[in-house]
Design a protein around this motif. Structure first.
Motif, mmCIF file in Angstrom:
data_model
loop_
_atom_site.group_PDB
_atom_site.id
_atom_site.type_symbol
_atom_site.label_atom_id
_atom_site.label_comp_id
_atom_site.label_asym_id
_atom_site.label_seq_id
_atom_site.Cartn_x
_atom_site.Cartn_y
_atom_site.Cartn_z
ATOM 1 N N HIS A 93 0.651 -1.158 -0.089
ATOM 2 C CA HIS A 93 0.111 0.043 -0.023
ATOM 3 C C HIS A 93 0.869 1.183 -0.220
ATOM 4 O O HIS A 93 0.290 2.304 0.212
ATOM 5 C CB HIS A 93 -0.994 0.107 1.213
ATOM 6 C CG HIS A 93 -1.813 -1.228 1.229
ATOM 7 N ND1 HIS A 93 -2.824 -1.263 0.682
ATOM 8 C CD2 HIS A 93 -1.830 -2.347 2.133
ATOM 9 C CE1 HIS A 93 -3.200 -2.472 0.634
ATOM 10 N NE2 HIS A 93 -2.944 -3.232 1.701
ATOM 11 N N ALA A 151 -5.067 5.059 4.203
ATOM 12 C CA ALA A 151 -5.924 3.893 4.673
ATOM 13 C C ALA A 151 -5.261 3.138 5.778
ATOM 14 O O ALA A 151 -4.254 3.051 5.898
ATOM 15 C CB ALA A 151 -6.262 2.954 3.347
ATOM 16 N N SER A 152 -6.294 2.379 6.428
ATOM 17 C CA SER A 152 -5.671 1.662 7.728
ATOM 18 C C SER A 152 -4.562 0.745 7.212
ATOM 19 O O SER A 152 -3.828 0.189 7.980
ATOM 20 C CB SER A 152 -7.010 1.228 8.561
ATOM 21 O OG SER A 152 -7.740 0.302 7.504
ATOM 22 N N ASP A 153 -5.048 0.155 5.928
ATOM 23 C CA ASP A 153 -4.074 -0.941 5.512
ATOM 24 C C ASP A 153 -2.433 -0.672 5.449
ATOM 25 O O ASP A 153 -1.750 -1.585 5.487
ATOM 26 C CB ASP A 153 -4.770 -1.542 3.984
ATOM 27 C CG ASP A 153 -5.805 -2.125 4.011
ATOM 28 O OD1 ASP A 153 -6.083 -2.506 5.104
ATOM 29 O OD2 ASP A 153 -6.494 -2.286 2.948
#
Length: 296
Positions: free
Chosen positions: A35, A212-214
């Motif tokens: 990511h 994002a949390s990813d």
């Protein structure tokens, strides 16, 4: 009076926690590069870790030492952090599994031994040369089915660069940067690594990462658990007089990381790889084990 068995049990518990926490760094790194661009991910990691260590050093009034000593510490950080993890993260972005990355970097004691011999710092015994051969054979078994496959040659070169970074950095740290306070030394090393990687992250990668949390969750894990918690556990173990046992714990890193990668990332683990892990661990142990002393 403290029970020796209680101390031994406590050290074993801390050692187990240290291995598990350290190995999760490879898993978190693999998740991060899914990511984010690799250098960008590392700037986040080292920048936040360096800031945390600097605040801690200032709050505890840690001595910063002489500028020359801090410069040596910065050089060690560039080698051990920027070059090592830069190579690892770039390799994982190009398809290298977490277990394979851990194994290549886990052969660091073998590379350090070769560097020590080449620079005249020490001489190896015959059993240690046997260990070097076994270690190389173990690596060959693990990577045999990946060469020419989904992992590119660029990934292998990146892992070798990472291995060179931690090996050269370890020798440099031992010779030039071993007197710096742990708190200020870690702050300087992480900040130097972040600054060296920042131009590449900005101009080559465009500082690309997912909002994002990813990305944020594994990134924060590498900062809090690996960069801060892992080194804190290492410091506690050494303070308890377990330095040699801590070194032996690194033999467990590749197989534990491979198992975590199988469970969490779905990476393929074969009997041939397990044999390679065992062979490499035996090789590193033979190189690192002390010479037998003659009983009187």
């Amino acid at each position: 009076m403290t029970d020796p068995r209680s101390l031994l049990s406590s050290s074993a518990t801390l050692g187990t926690a240290f291995v598990l926490l350290w190995c999760t760094g490879y898993i978190a790194g693999k998740l991060m590069v899914a990511h984010a661009a690799p250098l960008t991910a590392l700037v986040w990691r080292f920048g936040l870790a360096g800031f945390s260590f600097a605040v801690f050093a200032l709050a505890t009034r840690a001595p910063w030492g002489r500028p020359r000593a801090l410069m040596h510490s910065a050089v060690a950080g560039v080698l051990m952090l920027a070059l090592q993890f830069g190579g690892v993260y770039m390799a994982m972005e190009r398809g290298a599994g977490a277990g394979v990355a851990a194994l290549v970097i886990g052969t660091m004691p073998l590379a350090v031994a070769v560097l020590a011999v080449a620079t005249g710092q020490e001489r190896l015994r015959a059993v240690q040369w046997c260990g070097l051969v076994l270690g190389i054979a173990g690596v060959a078994l693990v990577v045999a089915d990946r060469i020419g496959g989904e992992v590119s040659w660029a990934a292998w070169l990146a892992l070798l660069a990472g291995l060179a970074g931690i090996s050269l950095g370890t020798v440099y740290q031992k010779r030039h940067a071993s007197t710096v306070d742990l708190r200020t030394g870690l702050a300087m090393q992480n900040i130097a690594a972040a600054l060296v990687l920042l131009p590449g992250a900005l101009w080559v990668e465009g500082f690309r990462f997912a909002h994002a949390s990813d990305f944020y969750l594994p990134m924060l894990w590498t900062v809090a658990v690996n960069s801060i918690g892992g080194f804190a556990l290492l410091f506690v173990l050494i303070r308890r007089g377990a330095a040699t046992r801590v070194a032996a714990l690194f033999f467990l890193m590749p197989p534990v990381t491979a198992l975590l990668g199988t469970w969490l990332l779905g990476e393929h683990l074969t009997a041939l790889k397990l044999a390679g892990f065992a062979l490499a661990a035996v090789g590193v142990w033979l190189v690192a084990r002390p010479a037998a002393t003659t009983a009187r």
